[in-house]
Design a protein around this motif. Structure first.
Motif, PDB file in Angstrom:
ATOM      1  N   TRP A  44       2.787  -8.913   6.067  1.00 25.67           N
ATOM      2  CA  TRP A  44       1.409  -9.369   6.283  1.00 25.67           C
ATOM      3  C   TRP A  44       0.961 -10.286   5.157  1.00 25.67           C
ATOM      4  O   TRP A  44       1.254 -10.038   3.984  1.00 25.67           O
ATOM      5  N   THR A  45       0.233 -11.328   5.537  1.00 21.16           N
ATOM      6  CA  THR A  45      -0.470 -12.155   4.557  1.00 21.16           C
ATOM      7  C   THR A  45      -1.895 -12.382   5.054  1.00 21.16           C
ATOM      8  O   THR A  45      -2.161 -12.308   6.260  1.00 21.16           O
ATOM      9  N   LYS A  46      -2.802 -12.635   4.114  1.00 23.70           N
ATOM     10  CA  LYS A  46      -4.170 -13.051   4.458  1.00 23.70           C
ATOM     11  C   LYS A  46      -4.466 -14.322   3.689  1.00 23.70           C
ATOM     12  O   LYS A  46      -4.401 -14.349   2.459  1.00 23.70           O
ATOM     13  N   VAL A  91      -0.803  -9.141   1.774  1.00 27.66           N
ATOM     14  CA  VAL A  91      -1.774  -8.053   1.928  1.00 27.66           C
ATOM     15  C   VAL A  91      -1.227  -6.827   1.220  1.00 27.66           C
ATOM     16  O   VAL A  91      -0.108  -6.383   1.509  1.00 27.66           O
ATOM     17  N   ASP A  96     -12.857  -9.644   2.824  1.00 26.26           N
ATOM     18  CA  ASP A  96     -11.836  -9.240   3.792  1.00 26.26           C
ATOM     19  C   ASP A  96     -11.727 -10.214   4.954  1.00 26.26           C
ATOM     20  O   ASP A  96     -10.747 -10.171   5.714  1.00 26.26           O
ATOM     21  N   TYR A 129      -5.367 -13.333   9.096  1.00 25.41           N
ATOM     22  CA  TYR A 129      -4.304 -12.356   8.873  1.00 25.41           C
ATOM     23  C   TYR A 129      -3.086 -12.787   9.686  1.00 25.41           C
ATOM     24  O   TYR A 129      -3.159 -12.948  10.911  1.00 25.41           O
ATOM     25  N   CYS A 168       1.000 -12.059  10.593  1.00 25.00           N
ATOM     26  CA  CYS A 168       2.100 -11.089  10.603  1.00 25.00           C
ATOM     27  C   CYS A 168       3.396 -11.823  10.926  1.00 25.00           C
ATOM     28  O   CYS A 168       3.495 -12.501  11.952  1.00 25.00           O
TER      29      CYS A 168
END
Length: 307
Positions: A119-121, A126, A150, A154, A156
């Protein structure tokens, strides 16, 4: 900082391994295949992989590196057992989210032989924290409660030794208004046009309203076309968020200053000396008689009618 080497009991094979991959808490550290190495975010210059045995050296250790590391080694000839990943989707909340009032979960689903979910944001990994948790298989990111930071995209990434695929979800967190401020002068010469602008940190963008002497004006700007005695005073700006239903206000006191005002031509001063002199305002009839203290951090004045 220091370093650690994770050694395996494997012997170098006659034919190179099809793939060697290391993960940490479900996040990719490095995936190495015949096509090259894919290091995880933040690991590029901190790792060395021995592809013949699968051993890994990790450098620049910090407390955040503590935890369980998993290595997956796939020998040649087993690629037929791998099914390419497909149908990657990321699902998130469809309801409106308000900071500190709601929670959110973002879920990554895929078909095929899934080896790694990362995961990255907004391009950054993340990581679990006080309000963020990841499920053991890294399928779900849960946030409780959501905060303004937040919000974002996002992403994946699902992979195995023979394929990878990515999907994303844009999480919107409504917040504010915060940091309401008025940009503009607090003093200007009489007759001058003065523009005051109100700003705030808010999502969605805030609506603004002004109050002055019982008069209300909507909009982010308030324009005083001609500064005079009647337009001196306290200007209040209120920022309102239609989604969070919150509002905050701030104010600015606008006053007129004389052009060329100050000591009259006949006055002289020395540092620290009290001097009585007329201080003139353009739109006043006559002047004010003032006592100035020269040489202090800010001038102290006492006014009385000047004859």
């Amino acid at each position: 900082s220091g370093s650690v080497t994770f050694s395996t009991a494997l012997r170098p094979p006659e034919r190179p391994f099809l793939s060697v991959s290391w993960t940490f808490k479900g996040t990719n550290v490095i995936t190495s295949t015949a096509n090259g190495d894919l290091p995880g975010d933040g690991y590029g210059n901190r790792i060395s992989l021995d592809r013949t045995t699968g051993s890994l050296q990790l450098r620049g250790l910090t407390a955040a590196d503590s935890g369980e590391y998993v290595v997956t080694v796939i020998p040649q000839g087993e690629s037929q057992k791998q099914v390419p990943v497909s149908g990657v989707t990321v699902r998130g909340p469809e309801t409106t989210l308000i900071e500190d009032q709601h929670s959110a979960s973002v879920t990554c689903e895929a078909s095929g032989s899934v080896r790694v979910r990362a995961w990255t944001k907004d391009g950054r990994p993340v990581r679990a924290g006080p309000t963020v948790t990841l499920s053991p298989d890294n399928v779900t990111v849960s946030i409780q409660p959501v905060r303004s930071h937040d919000g974002g995209v996002y992403r994946c990434r699902v992979s195995n030794p023979i394929s990878s695929a990515t999907a994303a979800f844009n999480l919107t967190v409504n917040f504010g208004p915060y940091n309401v401020s008025i940009v503009g002068p607090s003093a200007a010469p009489p007759g001058r046009t003065v523009t005051l602008r109100c700003m705030a940190h808010s999502l969605p963008p805030a609506d603004f309203g002004w109050e002055f002497n019982g008069t209300s004006v909507n909009g982010s700007s308030y324009v005083v076309q001609h500064l005079d005695e009647q337009s001196e005073g306290n200007y209040t700006c209120t920022a309102r968020n239609a989604v969070t239903r919150r509002e905050k206000s701030t104010n600015l006191y606008l006053r007129g200053v004389g052009r060329g005002g100050g000591l009259n031509s006949g006055a002289t001063a020395e540092k620290g000396l009290l001097i009585n002199a007329p201080y003139c305002y353009r739109y006043f009839s006559g002047c004010l008689h003032t006592t100035l203290v020269i040489g202090r951090p800010s001038a102290e004045m006492e006014a009385a009618p000047f004859e």
